[in-house]
Design an enzyme around this catalytic site. Structure first.
Site, PDB file in Angstrom:
ATOM      1  N   GLU B  50       0.817  -1.225   0.000  1.00  0.00           N
ATOM      2  CA  GLU B  50       0.000   0.000   0.000  1.00  0.00           C
ATOM      3  C   GLU B  50       0.843   1.265   0.000  1.00  0.00           C
ATOM      4  O   GLU B  50       0.445   2.289  -0.563  1.00  0.00           O
ATOM      5  CB  GLU B  50      -0.951   0.024   1.201  1.00  0.00           C
ATOM      6  N   PHE B 112     -11.756  -6.564  14.204  1.00  0.00           N
ATOM      7  CA  PHE B 112     -10.684  -7.070  13.361  1.00  0.00           C
ATOM      8  C   PHE B 112     -10.310  -6.020  12.318  1.00  0.00           C
ATOM      9  O   PHE B 112     -11.163  -5.507  11.600  1.00  0.00           O
ATOM     10  CB  PHE B 112     -11.119  -8.372  12.680  1.00  0.00           C
ATOM     11  N   GLN B 113      -9.047  -5.715  12.225  1.00  0.00           N
ATOM     12  CA  GLN B 113      -8.502  -4.707  11.306  1.00  0.00           C
ATOM     13  C   GLN B 113      -9.147  -3.331  11.491  1.00  0.00           C
ATOM     14  O   GLN B 113      -9.285  -2.568  10.544  1.00  0.00           O
ATOM     15  CB  GLN B 113      -8.608  -5.182   9.855  1.00  0.00           C
ATOM     16  N   LYS B 162     -17.545  -0.420   6.017  1.00  0.00           N
ATOM     17  CA  LYS B 162     -17.952  -1.426   5.043  1.00  0.00           C
ATOM     18  C   LYS B 162     -19.471  -1.466   4.850  1.00  0.00           C
ATOM     19  O   LYS B 162     -19.961  -1.716   3.742  1.00  0.00           O
ATOM     20  CB  LYS B 162     -17.453  -2.803   5.490  1.00  0.00           C
ATOM     21  N   MET B 474      24.320   8.658   2.605  1.00  0.00           N
ATOM     22  CA  MET B 474      24.156   9.965   3.231  1.00  0.00           C
ATOM     23  C   MET B 474      24.432   9.899   4.731  1.00  0.00           C
ATOM     24  O   MET B 474      25.040  10.810   5.305  1.00  0.00           O
ATOM     25  CB  MET B 474      22.748  10.506   2.963  1.00  0.00           C
TER      26      MET B 474
HETATM   27  C1  LIG Z   1      12.335   5.578   5.371  1.00  0.00           C
HETATM   28  C2  LIG Z   1      13.607   6.216   5.748  1.00  0.00           C
HETATM   29  N1  LIG Z   1      14.405   5.646   6.675  1.00  0.00           N
HETATM   30  C3  LIG Z   1      15.581   6.234   7.016  1.00  0.00           C
HETATM   31  C4  LIG Z   1      15.977   7.410   6.438  1.00  0.00           C
HETATM   32  C5  LIG Z   1      17.286   8.069   6.840  1.00  0.00           C
HETATM   33  N2  LIG Z   1      18.213   8.112   5.705  1.00  0.00           N
HETATM   34  C6  LIG Z   1      18.356   9.217   4.950  1.00  0.00           C
HETATM   35  S1  LIG Z   1      19.434   9.003   3.683  1.00  0.00           S
HETATM   36  C7  LIG Z   1      19.732   7.414   4.141  1.00  0.00           C
HETATM   37  C8  LIG Z   1      20.683   6.570   3.354  1.00  0.00           C
HETATM   38  C9  LIG Z   1      20.170   6.233   2.016  1.00  0.00           C
HETATM   39  O1  LIG Z   1      21.017   5.260   1.441  1.00  0.00           O
HETATM   40  P1  LIG Z   1      20.925   4.904  -0.084  1.00  0.00           P
HETATM   41  O2  LIG Z   1      19.537   4.712  -0.501  1.00  0.00           O
HETATM   42  O3  LIG Z   1      21.860   3.766  -0.352  1.00  0.00           O
HETATM   43  O4  LIG Z   1      21.418   6.211  -0.815  1.00  0.00           O
HETATM   44  P2  LIG Z   1      22.846   6.958  -0.794  1.00  0.00           P
HETATM   45  O5  LIG Z   1      22.797   7.974   0.291  1.00  0.00           O
HETATM   46  O6  LIG Z   1      23.904   5.935  -0.574  1.00  0.00           O
HETATM   47  O7  LIG Z   1      22.913   7.600  -2.132  1.00  0.00           O
HETATM   48  C10 LIG Z   1      18.996   7.088   5.284  1.00  0.00           C
HETATM   49  C11 LIG Z   1      19.073   5.777   5.965  1.00  0.00           C
HETATM   50  C12 LIG Z   1      15.090   7.973   5.493  1.00  0.00           C
HETATM   51  N3  LIG Z   1      15.354   9.144   4.900  1.00  0.00           N
HETATM   52  N4  LIG Z   1      13.936   7.350   5.153  1.00  0.00           N
END
Ligand SMILES: Cc1ncc(C[n+]2csc(CCOP(=O)(O)OP(=O)(O)O)c2C)c(N)n1
Lengths: 157, 566
Positions: B50, B112-113, B162, B474
């Site tokens: 979803e 439920f749900q 529903k 990052m």
């Molecule tokens: C759902 C979610 N969880 C955690 C984060 C924190 N976060 C921001 S950037 C990042 C790393 C992303 O890694 P990747 O997709 O490999 O991209 P890169 O930075 O290596 O280009 C994380 C964990 C986020 N933005 N969104």
């Protein structure tokens, strides 16, 4: 940091079940303070009035008004400084305290004795919020068992 | 006409001109799915989660400008959708999400749900409804679309028990909306606009600060016109990339944490910020007390609450950027010449020459910036570019030659990893004639990789370019800079076989380690016209630069020159 101002915000809302949670949720979610909150239907309409006493910096107070405006079921937000405000309080005292003294105290704050039972006296006052605070201070001399404040209602002058 | 509530939902969607619904069925929404089965007014796309349905609806909305629509069941279906709602909410994307709910009689019984969808989504929707009477349903559907697309746009949730979708009643779809408590200000106060015009004429160093609101209000042409009339330099936020067009000499690129040096210096030295549909996000402003310190501020925003929220504003204008700009432009007509701010532009050009947006390319390894620029060279304006969240997102925003609004789709406000792929599906469905590329990371792509199946089944050939640094890059970058290189839980060396993964789901995969292979893979993927993973091995320790450390002043940037080679 910046000084906090007390403000009464009066909100006219559509009378629907979730509207209070929208308003209180907004305050909680954005970290705004609520000192008192009252809500009741406006006579002969399908609207309700929510009166909120809050405190905050000028910027926060401005945000409160604007963010409230954004809620869809909100008709009007009034936050004038020129409001007539009243608050109500109920106080329960042991029967051993002087009925006459408590009567006099309630009289002084636009109130009365509302109930006398076998073991307690209940008095009420209805006055400006600051005077309600004084009433509560004064009543402490009579060993109050319980005090229930009503929250502020306000109307524009 | 008499029909059940489920049919009413479908009829309302058709009446709103909806062509595509993204969703996932379940108990509480089954009545509606039964009616979806019987109709052919719109197509339904079955995502495999979803969250992906909502992101896909969001991507559709961002690419087309129309309201995106998603449908989910109660309980876990709804909670899976919440991240999608929040993502759209933060970026003001018009969207309607219909969720099933347990029957009215079971509400409040921990059925439920059952979950309080309206309660949970209140802070991440523009508005939401729990339908309590069948007779309200047509009006609520009408209002939901109206609220989603007017004023400051945003997602609206309609939660339908529903028993209401089963109940039969009269259906008349209203042709107008009457919500007395909802009248968004769109016009902009003329006196304020006049004052802003005078301020521009008085200014020596004005700067256009362009935000995502310009994209939402389709005002890019007017912004370009205003910039050209006065030769006013411009900077864009992450959400506004494409508004000015990359080759526009007045554009200094993105500003903020990973903005251009010249953009951030422009903001630091301007005497008049002309903010158009931007909201002074902390990733843009850096240290607030140092932000645009010498400037008066004109702030045009449709949301009054954005004005003065973070920065003191001298010329507040509440209104739709489009209409306000029309008036501003006619106010300036004949009074301003394109060479007016030539000195100021020269100053900024010098900053740009001093520290241009650049990177060090390599012959040994593919640099992510190279890959992005290469796609830009090959596809340019023709492609819609989505991204996930992380370094790859910032590199894309910095280096792709965006040329038009709605070409760049990313989760700016919430920063949702897992957004890019499903959003790309939505964008491609909305704009089938475009090539849709999702720049992603080896972390982010796994957060909605099940959409490979969706893309294969419905033949939605989006190309995912995985800029693979085997890190949560990052976060790793911050650990390098601010946590003494303690790489806590960011090493992704343990990897899936991305090529095989794509192929297992009917897509096509490529492992790429050289520039030649990159070109070949991209060309092949476009030609094969299937969903693709192009897994690009990049250097592990590349950083996004320049950078303003969080909370720092915009003029204090870590520049590329200071980066040591790893
Ligand atoms: C759902 C979610 N969880 C955690 C984060 C924190 N976060 C921001 S950037 C990042 C790393 C992303 O890694 P990747 O997709 O490999 O991209 P890169 O930075 O290596 O280009 C994380 C964990 C986020 N933005 N969104």
């Amino acid at each position: 940091m910046s000084d906090k101002t007390r403000r009464v915000v009066s909100v006219l809302v559509e009378n629907e079940s979730s509207v209070l949670s929208r308003v209180s949720g907004l305050f909680a979610g954005r970290g705004y303070n609520i000192e008192t909150l009252t809500v009741a239907p406006v006579p002969d309409t399908n609207r309700s009035r929510i009166t909120i006493v809050t405190k905050g910096s000028q910027r926060v107070l401005e945000q409160i008004t604007k963010q409230l405006h954004k809620l869809i079921p909100i008709h009007k937000v009034v936050e004038h400084e020129e409001m007539v405000e009243k608050e109500m309080v109920l106080a329960k005292f042991p029967i051993t305290e002087s009925l006459a003294d408590i009567q006099a105290l309630c009289d002084a704050y636009n109130g009365e004795i509302v109930n006398v039972g076998s073991d307690m006296i209940i008095g009420m006052a209805a006055d400006e919020p600051i005077r309600i605070k004084h009433f509560i201070e004064a009543s402490s001399r009579y060993n109050p068992i319980e005090i229930v404040r009503g929250g502020v209602v306000a109307i524009e002058r | 006409m008499k029909m059940n509530g489920a049919r009413m939902v479908c009829e309302a969607l058709i009446a709103e001109g909806v062509k595509t619904v993204f969703g996932y069925p379940g108990g509480a929404i089954m009545n509606v799915y039964d009616e979806i089965y019987k109709q052919d007014g719109f197509e339904h796309i079955l995502n495999r989660h979803e969250q992906a349905s909502v992101h896909a609806a969001d991507g559709y909305a961002r690419a087309t400008g129309e309201v995106g629509v998603a449908m989910v069941t109660s309980g876990p279906g709804f909670t899976n959708a919440v991240t999608g709602l929040a993502t759209a909410y933060m970026d003001s994307i018009p969207m309607v999400v219909v969720s099933g709910q347990v029957p009215l009689s079971l509400i409040g019984t921990d059925g439920f749900q059952e979950i309080d969808a309206v309660g949970i989504s209140r802070p991440c929707t523009k508005h939401n409804y729990l339908v309590r009477e069948l007779s309200d349903l047509p009006r609520i559907m009408k209002e939901a679309f109206h609220i989603a697309r007017t004023g400051r746009p945003g997602p609206v949730l309609v939660d339908i028990p529903k028993d209401i979708t089963a109940e039969i009643g009269d259906f008349v779809y209203p042709n107008s909306v009457n919500i007395p408590s909802y009248k968004p200000t769109t016009k902009g106060n003329n006196r304020q606009i006049d004052k802003a015009v005078s301020a521009i004429l008085k200014s020596k160093k004005p700067l256009l600060y362009i935000g995502g609101g310009v994209v939402l209000s389709n005002a890019s042409d007017l912004v370009r016109k205003l910039a050209d009339m006065g030769g006013i330099p411009a900077v864009e936020t992450l959400m506004a990339r494409g508004v000015m067009g990359h080759s526009n000499p007045l554009l200094h690129g993105m500003l903020g944490m990973h903005g251009n040096y010249s953009s951030n210096m422009a903001m630091s030295e301007t005497d008049l910020v002309i903010s158009l549909g931007a909201r002074f996000d902390d990733r843009v402003t850096g240290k607030l007390s140092e932000f645009a310190k010498y400037a008066d501020v004109i702030h045009v925003d449709i949301d009054a609450a954005n004005i003065g929220k973070l920065v003191a504003v001298d010329y507040p204008i509440v209104g739709d950027v489009y209409g306000v700009l029309e008036k501003m432009i006619s106010g300036l007509e004949g009074k301003i010449k394109p060479d007016r701010y030539a000195n100021w532009r020269e100053v900024l050009e010098r900053y740009n020459t001093l520290h241009p947006q650049s990177y060090r390319d390599s012959d040994e390894v593919i640099k992510p910036q190279w890959a992005i620029e290469r796609v830009g060279e090959l596809l340019g304006e023709q492609a819609i570019i989505t991204s996930d969240v992380g370094q790859h997102q910032m590199w894309t925003a910095q280096h792709y030659p965006f040329d038009r609004p709605r070409q760049w789709i990313n989760s700016g406000g919430l920063g949702t990893m897992g957004f890019g792929f499903p959003a790309a599906l939505g964008a491609k469905r909305g704009c089938p004639e475009k090539t849709v590329i999702n720049f992603t990371g080896d972390g982010s792509i796994l957060m909605n990789m099940q959409e490979l199946i969706t893309a294969s089944e419905y033949k939605i050939p989006v190309i995912n370019i995985i800029l693979n640094n085997r890190f949560l890059g990052m976060v790793r970058q911050w650990q390098s800079f601010f946590y003494d290189e303690r790489y806590a839980e960011t090493d992704l060396s343990y990897q899936p076989n991305f090529k095989a993964l794509a192929e297992a789901c009917g897509g096509i995969g490529y492992d790429v380690t050289s520039k030649e292979e990159f070109d070949a893979a991209l060309e092949d993927a476009i030609e094969k016209d299937r969903v693709a993973f192009i897994n690009v091995a990049i250097n592990r320790f590349e950083n996004v630069l320049p950078m303003v450390p969080a909370g720092g002043a915009l003029y204090n940037m870590l520049l590329d020159d200071q980066q040591e080679e790893k």
